[in-house]
Design a protein around this motif. Structure first.
Motif, PDB file in Angstrom:
ATOM      1  N   GLY A  44       0.785  -1.230   0.000  1.00  9.92           N
ATOM      2  CA  GLY A  44       0.000   0.000   0.000  1.00  9.92           C
ATOM      3  C   GLY A  44       0.811   1.272   0.000  1.00  9.92           C
ATOM      4  N   TYR A  45       2.129   1.181  -0.161  1.00  8.37           N
ATOM      5  CA  TYR A  45       2.966   2.381  -0.116  1.00  8.37           C
ATOM      6  C   TYR A  45       2.682   3.333  -1.274  1.00  8.37           C
ATOM      7  CZ  TYR A  45       6.140  -0.030   3.198  1.00  8.37           C
ATOM      8  OH  TYR A  45       6.690  -0.682   4.276  1.00  8.37           O
ATOM      9  N   ASP A  48       0.783   6.509  -0.645  1.00  8.31           N
ATOM     10  CA  ASP A  48       1.304   7.454   0.347  1.00  8.31           C
ATOM     11  C   ASP A  48       1.913   8.681  -0.320  1.00  8.31           C
ATOM     12  OD1 ASP A  48       0.539   5.722   2.325  1.00  8.31           O
ATOM     13  OD2 ASP A  48       2.537   4.869   2.630  1.00  8.31           O
ATOM     14  N   ASP A 274       9.382  -2.963   8.093  1.00  8.67           N
ATOM     15  CA  ASP A 274       7.920  -3.091   8.133  1.00  8.67           C
ATOM     16  C   ASP A 274       7.460  -4.541   8.270  1.00  8.67           C
ATOM     17  OD1 ASP A 274       5.273  -2.411   8.137  1.00  8.67           O
ATOM     18  OD2 ASP A 274       5.172  -1.837   6.020  1.00  8.67           O
ATOM     19  N   GLY A 277       3.638  -4.617   8.429  1.00 17.58           N
ATOM     20  CA  GLY A 277       2.938  -4.568   7.146  1.00 17.58           C
ATOM     21  C   GLY A 277       2.939  -5.916   6.454  1.00 17.58           C
ATOM     22  N   ARG A 280       0.464  -8.170   8.227  1.00 18.61           N
ATOM     23  CA  ARG A 280      -0.896  -7.811   7.839  1.00 18.61           C
ATOM     24  C   ARG A 280      -1.205  -8.331   6.440  1.00 18.61           C
ATOM     25  NH1 ARG A 280      -6.210  -7.059   8.654  1.00 18.61           N
ATOM     26  NH2 ARG A 280      -7.096  -5.784   6.995  1.00 18.61           N
ATOM     27  N   HIS A 352      -3.573  -6.975  -0.847  1.00 15.84           N
ATOM     28  CA  HIS A 352      -2.871  -5.775  -0.417  1.00 15.84           C
ATOM     29  C   HIS A 352      -3.055  -5.588   1.086  1.00 15.84           C
ATOM     30  CE1 HIS A 352      -4.106  -4.808  -4.710  1.00 15.84           C
ATOM     31  NE2 HIS A 352      -2.838  -5.131  -4.736  1.00 15.84           N
ATOM     32  N   ARG A 354      -3.485  -3.235   3.051  1.00 15.83           N
ATOM     33  CA  ARG A 354      -4.404  -2.244   3.634  1.00 15.83           C
ATOM     34  C   ARG A 354      -5.875  -2.546   3.373  1.00 15.83           C
ATOM     35  NH1 ARG A 354      -1.003   3.404   2.676  1.00 15.83           N
ATOM     36  NH2 ARG A 354       0.926   2.653   3.675  1.00 15.83           N
ATOM     37  N   THR A 356      -9.324  -3.740   4.293  1.00 12.89           N
ATOM     38  CA  THR A 356      -9.984  -3.931   5.586  1.00 12.89           C
ATOM     39  C   THR A 356     -10.823  -5.197   5.559  1.00 12.89           C
ATOM     40  OG1 THR A 356     -11.967  -2.711   4.966  1.00 12.89           O
ATOM     41  CG2 THR A 356     -10.111  -1.414   5.831  1.00 12.89           C
TER      42      THR A 356
END
Length: 377
Positions: A44-45, A48, A274, A277, A280, A352, A354, A356
């Protein structure tokens, strides 16, 4: 003659591609709220803010060999090399440029390159440009690879080239066996870690680091898990020096932006730390894999990591399923020949970090509705 003149034959060839379901056209941007499930921005970078100082020079101005070598390039390359545990690294403008440039600079007529059948197009093109004899072996067949190296005893030099994490299948070769085969037959091991660096292995150092293998040449991408642009080749200093002089895609290209190089250094430091990350991403991947398996069954091909290929078969069927998912707010592009072999058109689903829990539920519901309506996997 028409206004196309000497290019008039292209209209018929484009029509043939369209009839075969293989014509590629620019896609409209995904609508607001659409969940993108086919990018390589695994952590997900890429969403940003730009991680570089506005005081950094925006353009290199020339090739690195002329006047385009800046301090930011050297710092980024040093940071990459230290992260991966190599002596040196060299930045390229893209993963394609890195593979084509490195392979064509290293191998020559009289050499033999042993190449996996599903290697990326950039590897294939680099092999062709090198002028070496190329022996293509079945996908992930370590026995065939070693046999090919053995048969090449009369070659000037031998090379074994493979991806560490195949971008369309989400699987990996037995790098331990391939390293041993290269050592046995005095061959160099060239590993493309484009989809693995940042994502897999200790500190995101890739599959080679995860299994304790040290390639002679390692290629990594900056536009995937690191969320930027460009690529690098890592290895001993003699490799960097040779590529600096002989990799045509490096020598004859303007150096990457110093602003980008500064961002690369920032991102490498970030991704190395990370672990949260990556953990996750693993949790998201496993939920997505379990959910898709219950919906599409054996159409979900065996894989590991965040790449989840769902086999459809015919190109037109893959396009239709992709369109239905997009209507439901999930963007998964159809992957068709020549990117994948004929008869294996697919949806290349990527997880990915991020996403949810609510978004994962929405994705799986969209797949379930699509299967019920238009897809019989």
């Amino acid at each position: 003659m028409t206004e196309l003149g000497a290019l008039r034959h292209l209209a018929a060839e484009i029509e043939a591609l369209e009839q075969a379901g293989l014509l590629r056209k620019p896609n409209a941007p995904p609508p607001a709220g659409c969940l993108v499930l086919c990018s390589n921005d695994y952590l997900g970078y890429g969403t940003d803010p730009w991680p570089a100082s506005s005081e950094t020079t925006s353009g290199a101005g020339a090739s690195r060999l002329v006047s385009g070598h800046h301090a930011e390039h050297a710092l980024a390359e040093q940071t990459i090399a230290e992260w991966l545990g190599f002596e040196a690294a060299l930045l390229f403008s893209s993963g394609y440029a890195a593979n084509v440039g490195a392979i064509a600079a290293l191998a020559r007529p009289g050499d033999v390159i042993v190449s996996d059948a599903l290697n990326h197009a950039s590897i294939i093109d680099g092999c062709r440009l090198s002028g070496a004899t190329v022996v293509v072996v079945p996908h992930r067949d370590a026995d065939a690879a070693e046999a090919a190296l053995e048969r090449a005893r009369g070659a000037r030099r031998r090379w074994l080239v493979t991806e560490s994490y195949f971008s369309m299948d989400g699987d990996s070769p037995d790098l331990v066996r391939l390293r041993a085969a290269c050592d046995r037959w005095d061959a160099a091991l060239f590993v493309d870690e484009a989809h693995a660096v940042g994502t897999l292995g200790p500190r995101g150092r890739g599959v080679s680091a995860r299994v304790g293998v040290r390639p002679d040449v390692l290629v990594g991408a900056l536009g995937k898990a690191l969320g930027l642009q460009g690529a690098f080749v890592a290895g001993p200093m003699v490799l960097r020096t040779w590529l600096w002089n002989r990799a045509r895609s490096f020598v004859f290209s303007t150096g990457i932006s110093p602003t980008l190089a500064a961002a690369v250094r920032h991102r490498v430091i970030r991704v190395a730390a990370d672990d949260e990350g990556r953990a996750r991403l693993e949790r998201v991947t496993e939920r997505l894999r379990a959910g898709l398996a219950s919906i599409v069954g054996d159409a979900l091909l065996p894989s590991h990591g965040p790449i989840l290929p769902c086999l459809v078969g015919a190109p037109e069927d893959a396009l239709r399923v992709s369109a239905r998912l997009r209507e439901r707010g999930v963007l998964v592009q159809a992957i068709r020949p020549p990117t994948v072999p004929p008869g294996t058109s697919r949806l290349r689903v990527t997880a990915h970090a991020r996403l949810t829990d609510a978004e994962l539920t929405r994705i799986l519901y969209a797949f379930m509705e699509t299967v019920m309506e238009t897809w019989n996997p």
